[in-house]
Scaffold this motif. Structure first.
Motif, short mmCIF file in Angstrom:
data_model
loop_
_atom_site.label_atom_id
_atom_site.label_comp_id
_atom_site.label_asym_id
_atom_site.label_seq_id
_atom_site.Cartn_x
_atom_site.Cartn_y
_atom_site.Cartn_z
N ARG A 181 13.31 2.77 2.23
CA ARG A 181 12.53 3.80 1.55
C ARG A 181 13.08 4.92 1.52
O ARG A 181 13.55 5.55 2.64
CB ARG A 181 11.10 3.89 2.19
CG ARG A 181 10.01 4.69 1.48
CD ARG A 181 8.63 4.76 2.22
NE ARG A 181 8.16 3.56 2.44
CZ ARG A 181 7.46 2.75 1.56
NH1 ARG A 181 7.54 3.12 0.06
NH2 ARG A 181 6.95 1.65 1.99
N ALA A 182 13.65 5.40 0.54
CA ALA A 182 14.27 6.79 0.63
C ALA A 182 13.98 7.67 -0.91
O ALA A 182 13.66 6.88 -1.68
CB ALA A 182 16.10 6.24 0.32
N PRO A 241 11.06 5.65 7.60
CA PRO A 241 10.48 4.50 8.01
C PRO A 241 9.74 3.90 6.96
O PRO A 241 9.10 4.61 6.05
CB PRO A 241 9.64 4.90 9.17
CG PRO A 241 10.07 6.30 9.59
CD PRO A 241 10.62 6.87 8.46
N ALA A 242 10.11 2.46 6.88
CA ALA A 242 9.26 1.68 5.96
C ALA A 242 7.71 1.87 5.71
O ALA A 242 7.13 2.01 4.58
CB ALA A 242 9.57 0.05 6.15
N ARG A 250 2.12 6.40 -7.05
CA ARG A 250 1.32 7.33 -7.58
C ARG A 250 1.46 8.83 -7.47
O ARG A 250 1.10 9.65 -8.28
CB ARG A 250 -0.24 6.86 -7.06
CG ARG A 250 -0.82 5.72 -7.45
CD ARG A 250 -2.16 5.43 -6.96
NE ARG A 250 -2.73 4.22 -7.70
CZ ARG A 250 -3.54 3.35 -7.19
NH1 ARG A 250 -3.78 3.28 -5.82
NH2 ARG A 250 -4.03 2.30 -7.85
N ALA A 251 2.00 9.05 -6.17
CA ALA A 251 2.21 10.50 -6.10
C ALA A 251 3.19 11.18 -7.11
O ALA A 251 3.14 12.21 -7.52
CB ALA A 251 2.88 10.55 -4.75
N PRO A 280 0.73 -1.31 0.18
CA PRO A 280 -0.15 0.08 0.07
C PRO A 280 0.83 1.19 0.08
O PRO A 280 0.53 2.09 -0.86
CB PRO A 280 -0.85 -0.16 1.03
CG PRO A 280 -1.04 -1.51 1.54
CD PRO A 280 0.33 -2.27 1.00
N VAL A 281 1.82 1.37 0.87
CA VAL A 281 2.61 2.71 0.76
C VAL A 281 3.63 2.81 -0.27
O VAL A 281 3.38 4.06 -0.96
CB VAL A 281 3.74 2.81 2.09
CG1 VAL A 281 4.27 4.15 2.10
CG2 VAL A 281 2.49 2.67 3.42
#
Length: 158
Positions: A118-119, A136-137, A51-52, A44-45
């Motif tokens: 995530r970076a 954070p993940a 999408r962003a 999900p994230v």
């Protein structure tokens, strides 16, 4: 493995994207580059993060910037995922083989999990890293934060 920092030259790479094209970082000199790393596709994230980038494509173009989605997933998975998300402009790159090599070069590979952090990593028009942030993940990166940094990079060039 040391996290890349602002001022470092960005390690070059050649990776296949969701459009079955090879993307060479060095081909984009003269443009700013955002490497937006997500741990794994189909979560999900990560979906919201990609999408962003797609939804803000025109804003990136106004700032002379090409965003790339990045993860260690295999290219066939990236292609199907991008199709499912209806990504038209965004290229998402597969750092699959050698597994996580680019993530390792940038210091964000998590050996224990076999994924990247995530970076977000911003690279300027000359191939120099200008900004690095590891999240954070479970945290969705703030797209507006990226645009603030890009705007300040534009002002510094003038």
């Amino acid at each position: 493995m040391k996290l890349i920092t602002a001022g470092d030259p960005a390690p070059n790479f050649s990776l296949e994207d969701n459009h079955n094209k090879i993307v060479n970082l060095s081909d984009y000199r003269g443009r700013n580059i955002l490497l937006s790393w997500h741990p794994l596709a189909w979560t999900p994230v990560c979906t919201d993060q990609m999408r962003a980038l797609e939804n803000n494509w025109d804003n990136f173009q106004k700032l002379n910037t090409i965003p790339f989605g990045m993860s260690v997933d295999a290219q066939p998975s990236k292609k199907v995922w991008a199709d499912a998300l209806a990504l038209e402009n965004l290229s998402i790159l597969a750092d699959f083989w050698p597994h996580g090599k680019v993530a390792q070069d940038y210091g964000i590979f998590m050996e224990k999990d076999g994924t990247s952090e995530r970076a977000n990593i911003l690279i300027d028009e000359n191939g120099i890293v200008k900004w690095v942030k590891v999240y954070p993940a479970a945290q969705l990166p703030d797209i507006n934060e990226i645009f603030k940094v890009l705007s300040s990079m534009q002002l510094a060039v003038r």
